[in-house]
Design a protein around this motif. Structure first.
Motif, PDB file in Angstrom:
ATOM      1  N   GLU A  91     -41.211 -10.914 -25.420  1.00 45.06           N
ATOM      2  CA  GLU A  91     -41.360  -9.462 -25.480  1.00 45.06           C
ATOM      3  C   GLU A  91     -40.369  -8.881 -26.481  1.00 45.06           C
ATOM      4  N   GLU A  92     -40.823  -7.922 -27.259  1.00 47.04           N
ATOM      5  CA  GLU A  92     -39.978  -7.289 -28.280  1.00 47.04           C
ATOM      6  C   GLU A  92     -38.770  -6.616 -27.640  1.00 47.04           C
ATOM      7  N   LEU A  93     -37.598  -6.864 -28.226  1.00 45.82           N
ATOM      8  CA  LEU A  93     -36.374  -6.284 -27.704  1.00 45.82           C
ATOM      9  C   LEU A  93     -36.016  -5.046 -28.503  1.00 45.82           C
ATOM     10  N   THR A  94     -35.792  -3.944 -27.831  1.00 49.46           N
ATOM     11  CA  THR A  94     -35.316  -2.722 -28.484  1.00 49.46           C
ATOM     12  C   THR A  94     -34.141  -2.185 -27.689  1.00 49.46           C
ATOM     13  N   GLN A  95     -33.019  -1.991 -28.341  1.00 49.58           N
ATOM     14  CA  GLN A  95     -31.821  -1.577 -27.633  1.00 49.58           C
ATOM     15  C   GLN A  95     -31.872  -0.100 -27.249  1.00 49.58           C
ATOM     16  N   ALA A  96     -30.979   0.239 -26.334  1.00 49.30           N
ATOM     17  CA  ALA A  96     -30.829   1.640 -25.947  1.00 49.30           C
ATOM     18  C   ALA A  96     -30.151   2.404 -27.080  1.00 49.30           C
ATOM     19  N   LEU A  97     -30.476   3.652 -27.175  1.00 41.21           N
ATOM     20  CA  LEU A  97     -29.826   4.536 -28.144  1.00 41.21           C
ATOM     21  C   LEU A  97     -28.894   5.467 -27.381  1.00 41.21           C
ATOM     22  N   VAL A  98     -27.597   5.358 -27.654  1.00 39.88           N
ATOM     23  CA  VAL A  98     -26.616   6.196 -26.981  1.00 39.88           C
ATOM     24  C   VAL A  98     -26.369   7.426 -27.841  1.00 39.88           C
ATOM     25  N   GLN A  99     -26.471   8.597 -27.225  1.00 36.61           N
ATOM     26  CA  GLN A  99     -26.268   9.860 -27.928  1.00 36.61           C
ATOM     27  C   GLN A  99     -24.978  10.508 -27.420  1.00 36.61           C
ATOM     28  N   PHE A 100     -23.988  10.628 -28.298  1.00 35.68           N
ATOM     29  CA  PHE A 100     -22.737  11.279 -27.934  1.00 35.68           C
ATOM     30  C   PHE A 100     -22.779  12.733 -28.384  1.00 35.68           C
ATOM     31  N   ARG A 101     -22.454  13.644 -27.459  1.00 33.09           N
ATOM     32  CA  ARG A 101     -22.381  15.066 -27.773  1.00 33.09           C
ATOM     33  C   ARG A 101     -20.964  15.553 -27.486  1.00 33.09           C
ATOM     34  N   VAL A 102     -20.330  16.105 -28.500  1.00 34.04           N
ATOM     35  CA  VAL A 102     -18.955  16.588 -28.359  1.00 34.04           C
ATOM     36  C   VAL A 102     -18.944  18.062 -28.738  1.00 34.04           C
ATOM     37  N   THR A 103     -19.065  18.916 -27.754  1.00 33.24           N
ATOM     38  CA  THR A 103     -19.035  20.366 -27.976  1.00 33.24           C
ATOM     39  C   THR A 103     -18.251  21.010 -26.846  1.00 33.24           C
ATOM     40  N   GLY A 104     -17.811  22.249 -27.083  1.00 35.25           N
ATOM     41  CA  GLY A 104     -17.093  22.971 -26.045  1.00 35.25           C
ATOM     42  C   GLY A 104     -15.821  22.275 -25.599  1.00 35.25           C
ATOM     43  N   LEU A 105     -14.894  22.044 -26.557  1.00 39.35           N
ATOM     44  CA  LEU A 105     -13.701  21.260 -26.265  1.00 39.35           C
ATOM     45  C   LEU A 105     -12.478  22.135 -25.989  1.00 39.35           C
ATOM     46  N   GLU A 106     -12.665  23.237 -25.321  1.00 36.00           N
ATOM     47  CA  GLU A 106     -11.531  24.116 -25.066  1.00 36.00           C
ATOM     48  C   GLU A 106     -10.525  23.479 -24.105  1.00 36.00           C
ATOM     49  N   SER A 107     -11.017  22.703 -23.152  1.00 35.13           N
ATOM     50  CA  SER A 107     -10.125  22.088 -22.170  1.00 35.13           C
ATOM     51  C   SER A 107     -10.225  20.568 -22.248  1.00 35.13           C
ATOM     52  N   ASN A 108      -9.084  19.913 -22.032  1.00 37.77           N
ATOM     53  CA  ASN A 108      -9.033  18.448 -22.004  1.00 37.77           C
ATOM     54  C   ASN A 108      -9.585  17.829 -23.284  1.00 37.77           C
ATOM     55  N   LYS A 109      -9.306  18.456 -24.410  1.00 35.36           N
ATOM     56  CA  LYS A 109      -9.905  18.058 -25.682  1.00 35.36           C
ATOM     57  C   LYS A 109      -9.542  16.646 -26.098  1.00 35.36           C
ATOM     58  N   GLU A 110      -8.257  16.322 -26.076  1.00 33.52           N
ATOM     59  CA  GLU A 110      -7.812  15.020 -26.576  1.00 33.52           C
ATOM     60  C   GLU A 110      -8.364  13.879 -25.734  1.00 33.52           C
ATOM     61  N   PHE A 111      -8.430  14.077 -24.415  1.00 32.72           N
ATOM     62  CA  PHE A 111      -8.969  13.022 -23.556  1.00 32.72           C
ATOM     63  C   PHE A 111     -10.445  12.780 -23.858  1.00 32.72           C
ATOM     64  N   ILE A 112     -11.205  13.858 -24.035  1.00 34.98           N
ATOM     65  CA  ILE A 112     -12.634  13.713 -24.321  1.00 34.98           C
ATOM     66  C   ILE A 112     -12.849  13.001 -25.648  1.00 34.98           C
ATOM     67  N   GLU A 166     -23.478  -4.052 -30.128  1.00 39.74           N
ATOM     68  CA  GLU A 166     -24.630  -3.885 -31.026  1.00 39.74           C
ATOM     69  C   GLU A 166     -25.601  -2.838 -30.500  1.00 39.74           C
ATOM     70  N   THR A 167     -25.073  -1.786 -29.895  1.00 40.29           N
ATOM     71  CA  THR A 167     -25.898  -0.701 -29.374  1.00 40.29           C
ATOM     72  C   THR A 167     -25.867   0.476 -30.341  1.00 40.29           C
ATOM     73  N   PRO A 168     -27.017   0.889 -30.888  1.00 38.50           N
ATOM     74  CA  PRO A 168     -27.024   2.048 -31.795  1.00 38.50           C
ATOM     75  C   PRO A 168     -26.570   3.312 -31.069  1.00 38.50           C
ATOM     76  N   PHE A 169     -25.926   4.205 -31.804  1.00 36.21           N
ATOM     77  CA  PHE A 169     -25.463   5.455 -31.210  1.00 36.21           C
ATOM     78  C   PHE A 169     -25.474   6.551 -32.265  1.00 36.21           C
ATOM     79  N   ILE A 217     -24.640  13.334 -36.748  1.00 34.28           N
ATOM     80  CA  ILE A 217     -24.797  12.050 -37.434  1.00 34.28           C
ATOM     81  C   ILE A 217     -25.920  11.278 -36.760  1.00 34.28           C
ATOM     82  N   GLN A 218     -26.857  10.820 -37.572  1.00 35.98           N
ATOM     83  CA  GLN A 218     -28.028  10.115 -37.068  1.00 35.98           C
ATOM     84  C   GLN A 218     -27.647   8.745 -36.500  1.00 35.98           C
ATOM     85  N   PRO A 219     -28.531   8.161 -35.667  1.00 30.60           N
ATOM     86  CA  PRO A 219     -28.211   6.870 -35.032  1.00 30.60           C
ATOM     87  C   PRO A 219     -27.948   5.768 -36.047  1.00 30.60           C
TER      88      PRO A 219
END
Length: 298
Positions: free
Chosen positions: A231-252, A267-270, A279-281
């Protein structure tokens, strides 16, 4: 004693060599001066001759220390990208180096001073390490090189004008969980889109198939090229969203940076979305660098 900034600025205008006696050099100069006073005071010609002989040797040692720095010529310097509070590599390539032994003390000078540690010399190439405490882009205008060679009685230093920038990514966090593969709307979290199954049903010998079908994990473990079959293998696509960093910015930012590195290793696209850009995957080294640099500017 720390000199005023305007005096240091005068020192760095040109690549001049400055020489000062070390502690042992200071003792030697004091001894020579004392011997000179005694020889003149007591009209001791033998002591005066010995004093002048020692003074001549001392002058030769000053000249040799000067030449040891003067013979050093820089070709170019490269600071690798790195994470805050981790050792960052600095490559120094020389056009010319003096005769060994070498024992340099090298400092990057800008708005802040950062000394290099663990200098490894290999003919015309040196490698050092530096640790930056915070993320950001660091600019450097001078490279300070100090040496007490070849005799250790005098210390010579010089400021070489350079134009350098260092990209320091957010700090990586230990024991951070891997990227969350469930949809999430929390700021600074990650989500994923499963585009297919994740089971590898079979592995077969490589016979010139497309590179995307090669099982690189198996190759890293065994050194054998095999392809994914069934069966064809296709990895998961992880989408990171970084917005609204008023609090706890450095940790996030640190958490997202750590999980992006984990995705690269598995080897997981993101993809990455920040207030500045989207930025595109991808999953290449360049893609990881672009995403980490974008996080650095947040």
């Amino acid at each position: 004693m720390k000199l005023p900034p305007w005096i240091l600025k005068q020192f760095k205008k040109k690549s001049r060599i400055y020489i000062m006696p070390t502690r042992m050099g200071g003792y030697l100069n004091g001894l020579i001066f004392l011997m000179f006073l005694l020889s003149v005071g007591y009209s001791n010609n033998l002591l005066l001759i010995f004093t002048l002989f020692l003074f001549g040797l001392n002058l030769i040692w000053v000249i040799q220390t000067h030449f040891h720095i003067h013979a050093l010529k820089i070709d170019f310097i490269h600071i690798h990208d790195g994470h805050a509070k981790e050792k960052t590599l600095v490559d120094l390539h020389w056009k010319k180096v003096p005769l060994p032994p070498h024992k340099w003390k090298i400092t990057l000078e800008g708005n802040e001073s950062h000394a290099l540690s663990s200098i490894l010399d290999d003919n015309l190439h040196s490698v050092g390490q530096v640790v930056f405490e915070k993320r950001g882009i660091y600019s450097f205008e001078h490279l300070k090189v100090e040496s007490q060679m070849p005799f250790g009685l005098y210390e010579a230093w010089i400021y070489y004008p350079v134009k350098l920038k260092a990209w320091v990514y957010p700090e990586k966090i230990k024991d951070i969980p891997i990227a969350n593969f469930q949809n999430s709307e929390l700021e600074g979290e990650s989500s994923s889109l499963r585009m297919g199954p994740h089971d590898i049903w079979n592995l077969g010998p490589y016979q010139g198939e497309e590179s995307r079908k090669i099982s690189w994990k198996h190759y890293a473990r065994s050194g054998e090229l095999v392809v994914k079959e069934g069966e064809e293998l296709t990895q998961a696509l992880v989408q990171f969203r970084v917005t609204g960093l008023e609090s706890n910015k450095e940790f996030i930012l640190s958490k997202v940076a750590t999980q992006m590195v984990q995705c690269m290793r598995s080897e997981t696209p993101f993809s990455l979305e920040t207030p500045q850009k989207k930025i595109q995957p991808g999953q290449s080294e360049k893609h990881l660098t672009d995403c980490l640099r974008d996080l650095t500017l947040c």
